[in-house]
Design a protein around this motif. Sequence first.
Motif, PDB file in Angstrom:
ATOM      1  N   ASP A 178      -6.117  -0.178 -10.172  1.00  0.00           N
ATOM      2  CA  ASP A 178      -6.157   0.026 -11.724  1.00  0.00           C
ATOM      3  C   ASP A 178      -5.150   1.337 -11.692  1.00  0.00           C
ATOM      4  O   ASP A 178      -6.160   2.403 -11.845  1.00  0.00           O
ATOM      5  N   PHE A 179      -4.183   1.510 -12.212  1.00  0.00           N
ATOM      6  CA  PHE A 179      -3.659   3.084 -12.310  1.00  0.00           C
ATOM      7  C   PHE A 179      -2.594   3.242 -13.232  1.00  0.00           C
ATOM      8  O   PHE A 179      -2.135   1.587 -13.443  1.00  0.00           O
ATOM      9  N   THR A 180      -1.760   4.070 -14.204  1.00  0.00           N
ATOM     10  CA  THR A 180      -0.342   3.876 -15.186  1.00  0.00           C
ATOM     11  C   THR A 180       0.395   5.010 -14.082  1.00  0.00           C
ATOM     12  O   THR A 180      -0.477   6.184 -13.701  1.00  0.00           O
ATOM     13  N   GLY A 181       1.070   5.291 -14.412  1.00  0.00           N
ATOM     14  CA  GLY A 181       2.249   6.465 -13.894  1.00  0.00           C
ATOM     15  C   GLY A 181       3.150   5.794 -12.939  1.00  0.00           C
ATOM     16  O   GLY A 181       2.660   3.953 -11.833  1.00  0.00           O
ATOM     17  N   GLU A 182       3.996   6.275 -12.333  1.00  0.00           N
ATOM     18  CA  GLU A 182       4.754   5.241 -10.606  1.00  0.00           C
ATOM     19  C   GLU A 182       4.496   7.067  -9.587  1.00  0.00           C
ATOM     20  O   GLU A 182       4.402   8.135  -9.639  1.00  0.00           O
ATOM     21  N   ALA A 183       3.997   5.617  -8.696  1.00  0.00           N
ATOM     22  CA  ALA A 183       2.855   6.913  -7.337  1.00  0.00           C
ATOM     23  C   ALA A 183       4.599   6.999  -6.912  1.00  0.00           C
ATOM     24  O   ALA A 183       5.713   6.420  -7.389  1.00  0.00           O
ATOM     25  N   ILE A 241       0.870  -1.499   0.193  1.00  0.00           N
ATOM     26  CA  ILE A 241      -0.247   0.390  -0.045  1.00  0.00           C
ATOM     27  C   ILE A 241       1.010   1.217  -0.432  1.00  0.00           C
ATOM     28  O   ILE A 241       1.883   1.457   0.757  1.00  0.00           O
ATOM     29  N   PHE A 242       0.879   2.495  -1.078  1.00  0.00           N
ATOM     30  CA  PHE A 242       1.171   3.003  -0.950  1.00  0.00           C
ATOM     31  C   PHE A 242       1.083   4.711  -0.041  1.00  0.00           C
ATOM     32  O   PHE A 242      -0.559   4.864   0.251  1.00  0.00           O
ATOM     33  N   ILE A 243       1.902   4.599   0.951  1.00  0.00           N
ATOM     34  CA  ILE A 243       1.162   5.771   2.161  1.00  0.00           C
ATOM     35  C   ILE A 243       2.092   7.313   1.631  1.00  0.00           C
ATOM     36  O   ILE A 243       3.476   6.821   1.174  1.00  0.00           O
TER      37      ILE A 243
END
Length: 130
Positions: free
Chosen positions: A89-94, A18-20
């Motif tokens: 469901d996403f594109t790009g780099e977080a 998970i991105f926080i």
Amino acid sequence: MKKVVEVAVGVIKANNKIFISKRHDGQHQGGLWEFPGGKIEAGETVFDALKRELKEEVNINVVSSIELQVIEHDYTDKSVRLMVHIVEDFTGEAKGLESQVCQWVDINELTNYDFPEANQEIISRLHTTI
């Protein structure tokens, strides 16, 4: 009666992580970790706000999301209604675009980070849902 701030929250998930991001010290609940997102503007749907906020904050383009839950929480200084969505469901780099510290964390490690009180329900739900 306090105004309720409606917030679109994205639980960005990839490979069981998970991105926080960490809130800046001067912000409400500053210094605590959070799931990225932001206020829903007048006339915006939750999904539109989620797409806009995640693009602005963490550089991703949301393709689709799944509603996880709605949380209403009353802090002493404000009330919030968190519209929480899972974003896989996403594109790009977080990455942080607002000079905030960000990282990918294993779902089981989320309890090791200090989050605002309203976010505790999200963490509990993630442990039972994902």
